[in-house]
Write an enzyme that holds these catalytic residues in place. Structure first.
Site, short mmCIF file in Angstrom:
data_model
loop_
_atom_site.label_atom_id
_atom_site.label_comp_id
_atom_site.label_asym_id
_atom_site.label_seq_id
_atom_site.Cartn_x
_atom_site.Cartn_y
_atom_site.Cartn_z
N GLU A 161 0.96 -1.21 0.08
CA GLU A 161 0.02 -0.08 -0.04
C GLU A 161 0.91 1.19 0.02
O GLU A 161 0.43 2.26 0.77
CB GLU A 161 -0.95 0.00 1.31
CG GLU A 161 -2.16 -0.93 1.22
CD GLU A 161 -3.27 -0.72 2.20
OE1 GLU A 161 -3.10 -0.23 3.25
OE2 GLU A 161 -4.43 -1.06 1.84
N GLU A 235 -6.83 -7.54 -0.90
CA GLU A 235 -7.28 -7.87 0.35
C GLU A 235 -8.60 -7.54 0.77
O GLU A 235 -9.03 -6.55 0.33
CB GLU A 235 -6.40 -6.69 1.40
CG GLU A 235 -4.93 -7.09 1.73
CD GLU A 235 -4.28 -6.16 2.61
OE1 GLU A 235 -4.94 -5.50 3.43
OE2 GLU A 235 -3.14 -5.73 2.43
C1 GLA Z 1 -4.37 -2.82 5.00
C2 GLA Z 1 -2.94 -3.51 5.08
C3 GLA Z 1 -2.91 -4.72 5.92
C4 GLA Z 1 -3.52 -4.35 7.09
C5 GLA Z 1 -5.25 -4.09 6.70
C6 GLA Z 1 -6.07 -3.90 7.95
O1 GLA Z 1 -4.90 -3.19 3.88
O2 GLA Z 1 -2.30 -3.74 3.93
O3 GLA Z 1 -1.62 -4.84 6.24
O4 GLA Z 1 -3.20 -3.62 7.80
O5 GLA Z 1 -5.05 -2.66 6.13
O6 GLA Z 1 -6.31 -5.00 8.43
#
Ligand code: GLA
Length: 578
Positions: A161, A235
């Site tokens: 991210e 995700e």
């Molecule tokens: C983001 C991050 C993950 C985690 C999620 C929340 O997407 O990439 O590592 O922290 O948020 O659980």
């Protein structure tokens, strides 16, 4: 199986061996699951109809001191990859170096912060040199497990991210090169939320998206910036994490299953984050700081309300997902592995205690107190986690004002008498009246470093209250006393748990205690805190043995002298994720 061509993203469909392929993925972090249970959890993943395992790699655990690497036991990444392969699961590896993941400093080692000018997640030379040195070791372990070499790794993620951090344009190209130059040849991905997509990509890597609610505009947007490419929800948040002093998040199966169904109908690939969350054992939980006045630390459990519970139990989500995914397989899914038994052991009584004041190991003295990362300990890597005691002599009375220099929470004592707690909210304490020289002690707890957002560089812990200060580290070695003598707080409390047959999983409950940490046979189960929401700590059966098991609790304030056990967890009052 012959290996000609691995995962490709050359059209709107992924292909594997030139045949259309749907990623049905799930995240399980090897570092959050006792090694003795890796196989059980992966078998349950397989039986749910998933074909791909995704995992992060926690740099802070693999390199606890600069230049000292650990890939053994619980951190044997290669064994985990081999296990996945042997069960017929593909792997998408997410090596970071930053992983977010509700993990202390997003997985970055705290010793990086010894450099006062450190700029984490940028091409600042002090950061890139450390990444290069870690990746030299890590990639040696990863490269042989790639698809092209006969291994299970079909894709590797570049950073994590980065679009929502985006402090340095040169950073993502550097990170991509860090993988390529060390022999990574499989498909590269980046992973971002809708906002981050704008700035998170890097040429030559497939962009993927993260979300919980399906918004058609987000999909359109992804299609717009990356036409004619397969779409992967890297995700898909199956639940959410919890913070101390907050409520326990649940994301109901009724809300979740229709979204997953829709994603699959749209012909997209999916990865469930998390499929099985596990536990933030030790001092590994992070903290949340976005949009609130002060950071809030994460709880110990990483149950996440995921399809497979913290202790590996099937949930409603699991069964519904299994049914859904079964339609994407030509063969019937494997039988469900059998359920693990739990035990509510009889309560045990504390028989010994050791006062904090008797367990101190002097570290150093300084005119200006230093943050814990800069303490001259651990071969000059500082102290990474836990508590540090700062002491000085005072001669006056009045008010102690922290000027918000406590990271994150301090128990304050004058001549070993407890005076109160300083934290982000309480910054002033009245000291008791008294004459002459007195000792002011601050026991400062690092409650977990922030793992997300723009303040990563500001996560140094301890205190910088000025004066002559001495530092102490705590160790539970010293003179233990019987419970017939009244204990003083903070202190260590010892009990024995006798297990008369094959050890089963259990949960520890401490209703008569306030805040601290529990160790069982030397393993740190994590923090407990009466403010909740979490009320039980997971004790994995493989960490117990037949006969006597040693339990040590470090408690800050109070005890009823008993440790209780339960056969099911209590995560506290719930709230729906939205
Ligand atoms: C983001 C991050 C993950 C985690 C999620 C929340 O997407 O990439 O590592 O922290 O948020 O659980």
């Amino acid at each position: 199986m012959s290996r000609v061509e691995g995962l490709r993203a050359n059209s709107s469909q992924f292909t594997l061996e030139r045949k259309p392929f749907h990623i049905l993925g799930g995240s399980i972090h090897y570092f959050r699951v006792p090694r003795g249970y890796w196989e059980d959890r992966l078998l349950k993943m397989k039986a749910c109809g998933l074909n791909t395992l995704t995992t992060y790699v926690p740099w802070n655990l693999h390199e606890p001191e600069r230049g000292v690497f650990n890939f053994e036991d619980q951190l044997d990444l290669e064994a985990y990859l081999r296990l996945a392969a042997s069960l017929g699961l593909w792997v998408i590896l997410r090596p970071g170096p930053y992983i977010c993941a509700e993990w202390d400093l997003g997985g970055l080692p705290s010793w990086l912060l010894r450099d006062q000018n450190m700029k984490l997640r940028t091409t600042y030379p002090g950061f890139t040199a450390a990444v290069n040195s870690f990746f030299n070791q890590l990639m040696k372990k990863v490269v042989p497990h790639q698809y092209s070499k006969g291994g299970p790794i079909i894709a590797v993620q570049v950073e994590n991210e980065y679009g929502s951090f985006a402090k340095d344009e040169d950073y993502m190209p550097f990170m991509k090169e860090a993988l390529l130059s060390r022999g990574i040849t499989e498909l590269l991905l980046t992973s971002d939320n809708r906002e981050g997509l704008k700035r998170g990509g890097v040429k030559g890597a497939l962009e993927t998206i993260n979300f919980q609610k399906l918004n058609p505009n987000d999909i359109k947007y992804l299609d717009g910036i990356q036409p004619n490419k397969p779409k992967l929800v890297m995700e898909y948040w199956s639940g959410w994490f919890d913070l101390w002093g907050d409520l326990h998040h649940v994301y109901t199966a009724e809300d979740m299953i229709p979204v997953v169904t829709e994603i699959l109908k749209l012909d997209m690939s999916i990865n469930l984050y998390m499929f099985h969350g596990g536990t933030n054992f030790g001092f590994m939980s992070g903290a949340f700081a976005v949009g609130i006045p002060a950071p809030k630390p994460m709880v110990t459990s990483y149950d996440y309300d995921a399809p497979l519970s913290e202790a590996g139990d099937y949930t409603t989500k699991y069964h519904l997902l299994r049914n859904l995914f079964s339609h994407y397989h030509a063969q019937p899914l494997p039988e469900l592995p059998s359920h693990q038994e739990r035990r509510a052991y009889q309560p045990v009584v504390i028989h010994q205690h050791l006062s904090l004041w008797d367990s101190l190991h002097f570290t150093d003295k300084s005119e200006r107190p230093v943050n814990m990362e800069n303490l001259p300990v651990n071969n000059n890597n500082g102290q990474s986690y836990g508590y540090t005691l700062y002491e000085t002599t005072i001669t006056s009375e009045g008010t102690l004002n922290s000027k918000n220099n406590i990271r994150d929470r301090a128990l304050v004592f004058v001549d070993k008498h407890f005076v109160g707690v300083l934290d982000y909210k309480t910054q002033e304490l009245a000291l008791p009246d008294g004459k002459g020289k007195r000792t002011l002690s601050l026991l400062v707890e690092n409650c977990g470093r922030v793992n997300y957002g723009k303040t990563l560089d500001d996560q140094r812990k301890g205190t910088s209250l000025c004066n002559v200060f001495s530092f102490y580290r705590l160790e539970s070695s010293g003179h233990w006393m019987s419970m017939r003598q009244r204990p003083s707080f903070p202190g260590f409390f010892q009990a024995r748990l006798y297990v008369n047959s094959f050890p089963k999983d259990t949960f520890i409950k401490l209703p008569g205690w306030s805040k601290g940490v529990v160790f069982i046979n030397g393993k740190n189960l994590g923090r407990y805190w009466s403010i909740g929401p979490q009320q039980t700590l997971y004790v994995p059966g493989p960490w117990l043995h037949k006969g006597d098991n040693e339990v040590i609790v470090f408690e800050e304030q109070e005890t009823d002298g008993k440790i209780q056990f339960a056969s099911s967890p209590d995560y506290g009052m719930t709230v729906d994720v939205q």
